[in-house]
Design an enzyme around this catalytic site. Structure first.
Site: not given
Ligand code: PGA
Length: 255
Positions: A9, A11, A96, A98, A168, A214
């Protein structure tokens, strides 16, 4: 029986130029996609046609980070499922955290996007997960099962195997903090049970449940070893060809 899915992803990173570079680096680092693993990248919408061009001769798939739930019309700034399939997207991320937090997505919009994507032949990656506060209050199970139930509400059983869930935990996204393998397994297993209750055991066994938050080369193996962890939705570590490829290689080793 479930194939690993390792999904990047990206982003709001990588316009067309950087997308071409990152994909080219990834193809160099990983000349052939391992047999036992599905590999997916999700660049920003503006870079999807570049991804399509760069991946013409590759088994790496690409997908979008968001989609609207209407077919077309006066929805400034949005893209439809038809537009995504036209450029060759295979998957789309839905809900997601976010998007839920900054763009007011709700269980209801995630549900509508999920249904629309499936109808269009796109595989939705439905994101669910609890906040730190919810985990501290010990309501994470209830929260996450509600999100799964809402997203899948009314989804036909024949389409359920095309659905991907990404667990997540919000407190692990972009923080460097990861759920322990035990916490991940416990939540993934709970999610699978929710799907079994909604459909049946067989459908639940067919759905891939990814871990996100992460995931990095140093912790991917212990997470991917868990029975109900079928891959990863990877943010930060997917922006470097090396770290993304390392996670793919770990999945290949375990497949
Ligand atoms: P990250 O993001 O691996 O940077 O924690 C994962 C995600 O938001 O899909």
């Amino acid at each position: 029986m479930r194939r690993f899915l390792i999904a990047g992803n990206w982003k709001m990173n990588c316009g067309p130029g950087e997308t071409a570079t990152l994909i080219s680096n990834l193809k160099q680092r990983l000349p052939s996609v391992p047999d036992g693993v599905d590999v997916l990248v999700c660049p920003p919408e503006i870079s999807l046609t570049t991804a399509a061009d760069e991946l013409v001769d590759s088994k790496i798939m690409f997908g979008a980070q968001n989609v609207h739930f209407e077919d077309n019309g006066a929805f400034t700034g949005e893209v439809s499922t038809k537009m995504l399939t036209e450029v060759g997207c295979h998957y789309v991320i839905a809900g997601h955290s976010e998007r839920r937090e900054y763009f007011a997505e709700t269980d209801q919009t995630v549900h509508r996007k999920t249904k629309k994507a499936l109808e269009a032949g796109l595989k939705p990656i439905i994101c669910v997960g609890e906040s730190l506060d919810q985990r501290k209050k010990d309501v994470h199970d209830t929260m996450v099962s509600k999100q799964v139930q809402a997203a899948l509400n009314g989804v036909d059983e024949s389409l359920i195997q095309d659905t991907v869930i990404a667990y997540e935990p919000i407190w692990a996204i972009g923080t460097g903090e990861t759920a322990t393998p035990e916490q991940a397994q416990e939540m993934h297993n709970m999610i699978r049970n929710v799907i079994a209750d909604l459909y049946d055991e067989r459908s639940a066994e067919a759905v891939r449940i990814l871990y996100g938050g992460s995931m990095k080369p140093h912790n991917a193996e212990e997470l991917l070893r868990q029975t109900d962890v079928d891959g990863g939705l990877i943010g930060g570590a997917s922006l470097q060809a090396d770290s993304f490829a390392e996670i793919i290689e770990i999945a290949e080793k375990l497949s």
